[in-house]
Design a protein around this motif. Sequence first.
Motif, PDB file in Angstrom:
ATOM      1  N   GLU A 304       0.820  -1.210   0.000  1.00  0.00           N
ATOM      2  CA  GLU A 304       0.000   0.000   0.000  1.00  0.00           C
ATOM      3  C   GLU A 304       0.852   1.256   0.000  1.00  0.00           C
ATOM      4  OE1 GLU A 304      -3.575   0.379  -0.092  1.00  0.00           O
ATOM      5  OE2 GLU A 304      -3.100  -1.590  -0.932  1.00  0.00           O
ATOM      6  N   LEU A 305       1.941   1.246   0.776  1.00  0.00           N
ATOM      7  CA  LEU A 305       2.823   2.409   0.809  1.00  0.00           C
ATOM      8  C   LEU A 305       3.503   2.609  -0.537  1.00  0.00           C
ATOM      9  CD1 LEU A 305       4.057   4.706   2.371  1.00  0.00           C
ATOM     10  CD2 LEU A 305       5.715   3.127   3.349  1.00  0.00           C
ATOM     11  N   ALA A 306       3.941   1.524  -1.167  1.00  0.00           N
ATOM     12  CA  ALA A 306       4.549   1.636  -2.496  1.00  0.00           C
ATOM     13  C   ALA A 306       3.537   2.145  -3.516  1.00  0.00           C
ATOM     14  CB  ALA A 306       5.106   0.278  -2.924  1.00  0.00           C
ATOM     15  N   ALA A 307       2.281   1.699  -3.388  1.00  0.00           N
ATOM     16  CA  ALA A 307       1.247   2.172  -4.305  1.00  0.00           C
ATOM     17  C   ALA A 307       0.994   3.664  -4.110  1.00  0.00           C
ATOM     18  CB  ALA A 307      -0.037   1.379  -4.092  1.00  0.00           C
ATOM     19  N   ALA A 308       1.028   4.129  -2.863  1.00  0.00           N
ATOM     20  CA  ALA A 308       0.854   5.552  -2.603  1.00  0.00           C
ATOM     21  C   ALA A 308       1.992   6.359  -3.216  1.00  0.00           C
ATOM     22  CB  ALA A 308       0.767   5.798  -1.099  1.00  0.00           C
TER      23      ALA A 308
END
Length: 403
Positions: A304-308
């Motif tokens: 999720e952090l990488a997607a953000a």
Amino acid sequence: MAGRERVVRMSVEQPLWRALTGYRVLTMGYAVLIFVFGRERYERPWIGVVYLTVMCVWTLATLPKVANAAGCTRRFLGADLAVALTGILLTPLADAHARSVDGSTLPSIWTAGSVLAFAIKGGWRWAGVASSLVAVANIVERGHPSQDTVHNVILVWVASIAIGYVVEVARASERTLARALEIEAATRERERLARDIHDSVLQVLAMVQRRGAALGGEAAELGRMAGEQEVALRTLVAGGLARPSLVSEDESEGAVVRVVEVADEADDSAPVDLRVLIAPRAGSRVTLSEPGAPVLLPPPAARELAAAVGAALDNVRVHAGGDAHAWILVEDWPDEVVVTVRDDGPGIPDGRLAQAEDEGRMGVALSIRGRLRDLGGSAEVVSVPGQGTEVELKVPRGKAEKQ
């Protein structure tokens, strides 16, 4: 294809267990000889015979228990110490003059073997507890703390605590050495991959970039993309994304280095290195700065952090223009992970984000802030017109690990 695992096992602790095994056998024989040659002083020799018989059977039957840390369980240690303490307390019953004349107890120095087992298994704290119990039993056996009793108690106390401390230091050294060997192996493999990639893929990408720029048109765009991929690949190779340590914490095995040659499938429960997920985002116009060590997060939180981060870079590409540069900074703190995405674009006018949400364009609200909110983190957007935009993404470790 099935995964193959090569295990290198190191243990400076194992010789101590072998020495303890020999010590218990030798001191068992010593206790029996002392009793045989001094049996005239015992008013009730049958007590000594029964106890020493039990002690000998116990010692020989439990030799596998003291062969390694795995077999030497807490239950065994408690039972073994109970045998030793029982022998000490039975000594006055077998020898009525034991309290008035300094002499050896029924188990003699065999008792120290029980204390040393505590030291090797649990370190100096366990050794201190066991030796204290032996000290109390010796004082009860004598009825008062005589000079010889105090001398023997202090000797066992100091020796066992010192050995326990040495064992703890040895275990820490083993883990450090195993980690160093693991890093060395990973470095050699990275160098080998770097040579292979440099001789093949990177050269092809560089050639495509040059040819595309020379041809122009659509080929120039293809060359630009090849150049970005070349930069990203060089960053990935040079960064050396080290695997998390696989050093065993099981003292029964010593320090263990596992080198996995072929992996079957990803383990969704194992922590993920955030750097691996963000590294492909680097390119000719995106600079990635990251720690030298793995930034480990639970897989859902890392994804999720990488997607953000990807959503923030998409906004840079769409709103700041194709000539804008972006910088990614990854910071790994004990209580949180912080990723900052900064660009040199025109910035965002005041109130533009709120206006976009009102118009139903939820890129920042959902793709960035929504993801971080689900992780228990936060996303702050700071923008000054004409000076670019900075997006700071924070994920608390405690909340991320519960995802």
